[in-house]
Write a protein that holds these residues in place. Structure first.
Motif: not given
Length: 703
Positions: A27-52
């Motif tokens: 179990v590894a540490g998290e990797v965080i990417t923050y995007s200020r433009g996120f809210l303009s996209g999918d509002r149910d998208e908590l994250g993305e891993v390898a395109g999923e």
């Protein structure tokens, strides 16, 4: 009850192990990417891993179940910020792991066949997960009858029965675990250690060096005597840039707190309330009701043996007369008064069995009580208690054992059940009603004898009054109104406030040093820019907080400005190293031994022996990789050039090397190295896969 109860109790665990026990090795540490433009996209998208995409709704469901499971595991009735943080990380890591492994497993074509699945579920050696859920805790052995019963119920369940969905999730977790096991076994089979590796490792652990050194420590030059330039910082940064890669965005704040903790007046007011309750408790004829009406903690009144009461009461109540009232006294953050309701001599433990009836299916509580009475008469007339338990009891776990609950001490059962079995005698039948239903109980035996007491405790926490809170909030609000981006430190000093720091917290943190409930403050920090002041006074427990965002460290290689304060000690030492190196080089001119250099440089020559390459520690100093590595590559009896180490600058001369006996059998050595490689492999594999998966984490926007 039965299969549904079994699955409900274990559903959280089932989800936690969804990707199988093999994943828990890394179990590894998290990797965080923050995007200020996120809210303009999918509002149910908590994250993305390898395109999923990872949806917020799915994550929330799993997080809730993990929190509930951890609360049960740690015996907590409510979640804490620390437990929530831990559960969030565990759930996120499980989701990242699940997606990454799923894609890798699909890529290499790993499958688990029907026969293999059947063997893992009901074969001679079921999977570890199945064995875990169906192992009898008393015997430590698989309860095959319980497993078969569940399988039978699943096979005969009607379509749409929630039990089927829950069972399918358990089976899916077993299959996924097996796929993960196969994947890592495949990777492990590709690891190889040859004889040369074994020989090198053997010599690194067993070849001994004897040498003499002299050191000029960095501490010999005061930090304020060193002139550090921007070029010094830049050179160090350029040489060590790989160390400054951040896998997640981090932020830091400076803050001041205005304490709204209860004042002396608040404490006195609570004590006055408790003083008034003393006479009421003394004269009470229904102590249980008095506790329920007046206490903050509405605990049931039960008999307790010595050692079960809090220390202040334990010694007093076991020597007091019935009706004695003690207090008010301070316990933790509360005032309490306590009354000895009753004392008696009773058994230490009881062995009992029961039949549990459900009033809902019996036609109501009265009919359930009547049914229990009928069963009691049947048993007294010669019917088997065990047979009737298996037929009628809703507690299927004990019903399989004829209703047996085993031997238990005080505090193991709910109060009404405990009163019945500890206040009766062996051979008695008792019928009682609880929140679980109606119990027909047989007291089989009682053991031991000791004094027990029943104590009624009324508590009132010492909380801050509205006046105290208002005064603290007004001060915080006044301070916020007086500060701007440029004068935070100055205004804090003028107000006599201590500036505290919370450094490098993530976007999903719910606490900070000194601030347990800081989730809203963290959310503000991740919406703000460096230098911004809070938009309002924030509350954390009994503290009001005013803060300024001081640093933003983005994901990736951090800038020099972001790490400048962090690397300052190392840069100062590098500047010192140049001065100390020049001093040792000067002392080495014309010298033929370490002793001569030490004398000219004003230090001592220190002999050491039995140093091995695999453990590069100089006794009395520290780990010195560079120095010890240099020693093992140096010729004998030759004065070295100055070497910059962790503690200072060294010169040395190697006196001798003692080689170990030749390695005649490399098998054992290769096995040890292989084991070490296997222990590191899973982490390293997963880190590499995660880097490649381009993990995007938007949790800071939701949680």
């Amino acid at each position: 009850m039965g299969i549904m109860g079994f699955l409900r109790e274990r559903m959280g665990i089932i989800l936690v192990v969804l990707i199988g026990f093999a994943l828990f090795a890394f179990v590894a540490g998290e990797v965080i990417t923050y995007s200020r433009g996120f809210l303009s996209g999918d509002r149910d998208e908590l994250g993305e891993v390898a395109g999923e995409k990872i949806s917020y709704a799915d994550f929330s469901d799993k997080l809730k179940q993990n929190v509930e499971m951890m609360q049960q595991q740690y015996g907590q009735s409510a979640s804490t910020p620390q437990l929530t943080d831990f559960a969030q990380e565990q759930t996120w890591n499980q989701e990242v792991s699940r997606v990454i492994l799923k894609k890798e497993i699909e890529k290499v074509g790993i499958v688990v066949g029907t026969d293999e699945t059947k063997a893992m579920i009901s074969g001679k050696n079921p999977s570890q997960q199945i064995a875990q859920y169906f192992t009898d805790p008393k015997t430590g052995q698989l309860n095959r009858a319980s497993l078969d019963q569940v399988l039978s119920r699943v096979q005969t369940a009607k379509a749409g029965d929630p039990m089927i969905e829950q069972w399918d999730k358990l089976v899916a977790s077993v299959i996924e675990g097996k796929k993960a096991e196969k994947y890592f076994a495949m990777v492990h089979n590709g690891l190889y250690v040859n004889s040369l590796d074994a020989k090198d490792d053997y010599e690194a652990k067993n070849k001994l060096a004897k040498f003499t050194y002299a050191i000029l420590p960095y501490s010999s030059i005061a930090d304020n005597k060193v002139n550090v330039t921007d070029d010094d910082y830049q050179n160090y940064y350029d040489e060590h840039k790989g160390l400054f890669k951040s896998n997640q965005e981090l932020r830091s704040i400076d803050y001041v707190v205005f304490n709204a903790a209860p004042s002396k007046a608040d404490s006195a007011a609570i004590k006055a309330q408790m003083d008034k309750l003393v006479d009421g408790l003394k004269s009470s004829t229904n102590d249980s009701l008095f506790v329920q009406v007046n206490a903050e903690t509405k605990a049931p009144l039960v008999y307790q043996r010595k050692g079960q009461l809090e220390p202040k009461l334990d010694s007093i109540m076991f020597n007091a007369a019935n009706g004695f009232v003690y207090g008010p006294y301070v316990s933790g953050n509360s005032y309490k008064i306590a009354k000895l309701v009753d004392s008696r001599v009773g058994p230490d433990s009881v062995k009992a069995r029961h039949i549990l009836l459900n009033p809902a299916t019996s036609g109501g509580i009265d009919k359930a009580m009547a049914k229990a009475d009928s069963l009691k008469k049947a048993i007294q007339g010669g019917k088997s208690f065990a047979d009737l338990a298996k037929t009628f009891s809703e507690d299927k776990q004990s019903a399989e054992k004829g209703g047996e609950l085993g031997t238990f001490g005080r505090g193991a059962m709910i109060p009404v059940f405990e009163d019945a079995v500890f206040n009766g005698k062996a051979g008695d039948f008792k019928i009682v009603s609880s929140q679980y239903g109606v119990h027909l109980i047989e007291i089989e035996s009682q053991k031991g004898s000791s004094k027990v007491v029943k104590v009624a405790v009324v508590d009132k926490p010492v909380d801050a009054s509205g006046k105290t809170q208002s005064a603290a909030y007004s001060k915080a609000q006044s301070f916020l109104g007086s500060v701007n981006k440029d004068n935070f430190a100055q205004q804090a000093k003028q107000s006599g406030m201590q500036i505290r720091k919370a450094a490098d917290f993530t976007g999903v943190a719910s606490s900070m040093p000194g601030l347990e409930n800081a989730r809203e403050l963290v959310k503000w920090a991740y919406k703000s820019d460096k230098g911004d002041l809070v938009d309002q006074v924030y509350t954390s427990g009994d503290q009001y907080v005013v803060a300024q965002l001081t640093q933003v460290k983005p994901k990736g290689v951090l800038s020099l400005d972001a790490v400048k304060e962090q690397i300052k000690p190392q840069v100062i030492n590098e500047v010192k190293a140049k001065q100390l190196t020049e001093k040792l080089q000067s002392a080495s001119n014309g010298a033929s031994s370490v002793e001569q250099v030490a004398q000219k440089a004003g230090t001592k020559a220190v002999p050491v022996e039995n140093i091995v390459f695999a453990n590069p520690v100089i006794p009395g100093l520290s780990i010195e990789y560079k120095v010890i590595g240099s020693v093992f590559g140096a010729p004998l009896k030759k004065l070295s050039k100055p070497v910059e180490g962790q503690s200072g600058v060294y010169v040395y001369s190697v006196d001798s090397f003692l080689n170990p006996a030749p390695l005649t059998n490399t098998v054992r050595e290769r096995e040890q190295i292989s084991q070490t490689m296997l222990q590191r492999a899973d982490n390293q594999i997963f880190d590499a896969l995660k880097d490649k998966a381009n993990v995007k984490d938007f949790r800071a926007k939701f949680l």
